[in-house]
Design an enzyme around this catalytic site. Structure first.
Site, PDB file in Angstrom:
ATOM      1  N   CYS A 125       3.606  -4.842   6.487  1.00 29.98           N
ATOM      2  CA  CYS A 125       3.165  -4.540   5.124  1.00 29.98           C
ATOM      3  C   CYS A 125       4.343  -4.071   4.277  1.00 29.98           C
ATOM      4  O   CYS A 125       5.420  -3.752   4.783  1.00 29.98           O
ATOM      5  CB  CYS A 125       2.080  -3.459   5.141  1.00 29.98           C
ATOM      6  SG  CYS A 125       0.506  -4.025   5.829  1.00 29.98           S
ATOM      7  N   HIS A 136       0.830  -1.218   0.000  1.00 24.60           N
ATOM      8  CA  HIS A 136       0.000   0.000   0.000  1.00 24.60           C
ATOM      9  C   HIS A 136       0.860   1.262   0.000  1.00 24.60           C
ATOM     10  O   HIS A 136       2.079   1.212   0.213  1.00 24.60           O
ATOM     11  CB  HIS A 136      -0.939   0.010   1.207  1.00 24.60           C
ATOM     12  CG  HIS A 136      -0.231  -0.004   2.545  1.00 24.60           C
ATOM     13  ND1 HIS A 136       0.365   1.107   3.087  1.00 24.60           N
ATOM     14  CD2 HIS A 136      -0.041  -1.006   3.448  1.00 24.60           C
ATOM     15  CE1 HIS A 136       0.891   0.818   4.261  1.00 24.60           C
ATOM     16  NE2 HIS A 136       0.659  -0.482   4.495  1.00 24.60           N
TER      17      HIS A 136
END
Length: 396
Positions: free
Chosen positions: A342, A324
């Site tokens: 992440c 992201h």
């Protein structure tokens, strides 16, 4: 995990014997000289093995259905059909004297069994019978909780076919046999159980780009063990697009995106910091969203973060791994791993990847100290082919 097919006492009734019980219906059709006459089929009950009599109700879907002819008689044709015209497949023995249904029955369905018998003198008789299967209680119905991909989806070459059931499955073999995958062009593939309620199908190797896939999940009536029966059928189709793989090297803090082995773009990234390392291994994209509210409490990190608008989020694992936009870590991208697991990109790079990503696209993370489990998202490709086959209840 398998359960055996219930045994039933077989009762065999020859065509001639049935005619005698019915007042000699076959006797009149087989009278002297009848072999040279035009014989009109006679609609009467047919001999059934292990099926209750004509008009019976509440029949369990695992009850075997068969038709038997004796004393030199043969079966010319047998059809077992539901009101919608769908026939249950069956087969004749080499002698042509016994027909056996090969498929399972659906629940709360009236079936008509039609058989054409041929006597030793060549005369024919048509006999019919009908019965209705039972309706399982709501509590005993095994249903689909989730199936993926969705009908009409365009996916990447790493997309598995996922079937998540509402309850654990006891008779895995019976359920697995009822689920059918057809591919164009044909590709070898197989089902494998990733948990007692999740079953995935994947090809031996990545999908061929352009493959068309049709999935028929014929669960209705399947005896799933522990008193459960399949409650419904469903089917869907999807298409496979191009091959794209994003290689994330955590030691180099870099992502390289390949289109069919050709480099499209390389970008600096940040991964999970030590102790919160990004999952390593080969995954397929689950889904994506333009904006996701990320809260650390949902993934076991206490009050570490609460970000209401994380942009261009590409979902990799059920445990909460995404690729992201992470504008707050731009200074570390390409130099250090500082996230909670992440993979972070600058906003413009994340937007580009988002726009060029399909569900099922491959993401491979290397140089991580931990490895993703096959069932944590679409980690099916973590297993080699022999490992994958070992998870099946129906061996290839």
């Amino acid at each position: 995990m398998r359960t055996g097919t219930p045994r039933h006492t077989r009762r065999t009734l020859g065509v001639a014997a049935v005619a005698t019980l019915l007042g000699g219906a076959l006797g009149s059709a087989a009278a002297p000289g009848a072999a040279n006459a035009t014989v009109q089929p006679v609609a009467t009950p047919i001999p059934l093995t292990s099926v209750p009599s004509d008009g019976s109700t509440g029949i369990r879907t695992e009850v075997p259905v068969s038709v038997t002819a004796q004393s030199g008689e043969k079966l010319a044709a047998v059809t077992l059909a539901a009101p919608d015209g769908n026939a249950v497949p069956g087969s004749l023995n080499p002698e042509g004297t016994v027909w056996t249904a090969d498929g399972h029955l659906r629940t709360h369905t009236k079936y008509t069994l039609t058989a054409i018998g041929v006597a030793s003198d060549g005369s024919q008789v048509t006999r019919t019978s009908s019965f209705t299967t039972f309706s399982p209680s709501t509590d005993s119905q095994l249903k689909f909780q989730t199936t993926e991909p969705q009908n009409g989806d365009l996916v990447g070459v790493g997309m598995p076919i996922l079937v998540q059931f509402t309850h654990p499955v006891t008779d895995r073999a019976a359920v697995e046999k009822a689920l059918v995958v057809r591919t164009d062009p044909p590709q070898p593939g197989h089902w494998s159980w990733l948990s007692d309620a999740r079953l995935d199908w994947r090809p031996e190797n990545y999908w061929q780009p352009g493959t068309k896939v049709r999935v028929s999940l014929n669960l209705d009536g399947v005896p799933a063990g522990a008193g459960q029966y399949g409650g419904s059928d469903t089917s869907f189709a999807f298409n496979v697009g191009r091959k794209q793989l994003s290689l994330v090297d955590l030691s180099k803090h870099e992502m390289t995106v390949y289109d069919n082995d050709k480099v499209l773009r390389s970008m600096p990234v940040t991964g999970g910091k030590p102790g919160n390392d990004t999952w390593g291994g080969t995954m397929a994209v689950i889904d994506k969203a333009a904006s996701v509210h990320m809260q650390s409490r949902t993934v076991g990190f206490g009050d570490a973060y609460d970000i209401p608008n994380v942009q261009w989020a590409i979902h990799l694992t059920y445990s909460g791994t995404y690729i992201h936009a992470a504008p707050w870590s731009v200074g570390s991208q390409g130099y250090a791993n500082v996230s909670h697991g992440c993979v972070g990109l600058s906003t413009d790079r994340a937007a580009w990847l988002f726009q060029n990503t399909l569900p099922g696209d491959l993401v491979q993370v290397v140089n991580s100290p931990k490895t993703v489990a096959p069932g944590n998202g679409y980690g099916d490709w973590q297993e080699n082919w022999n490992q994958w086959l070992s998870g099946s209840a129906v061996k290839a």
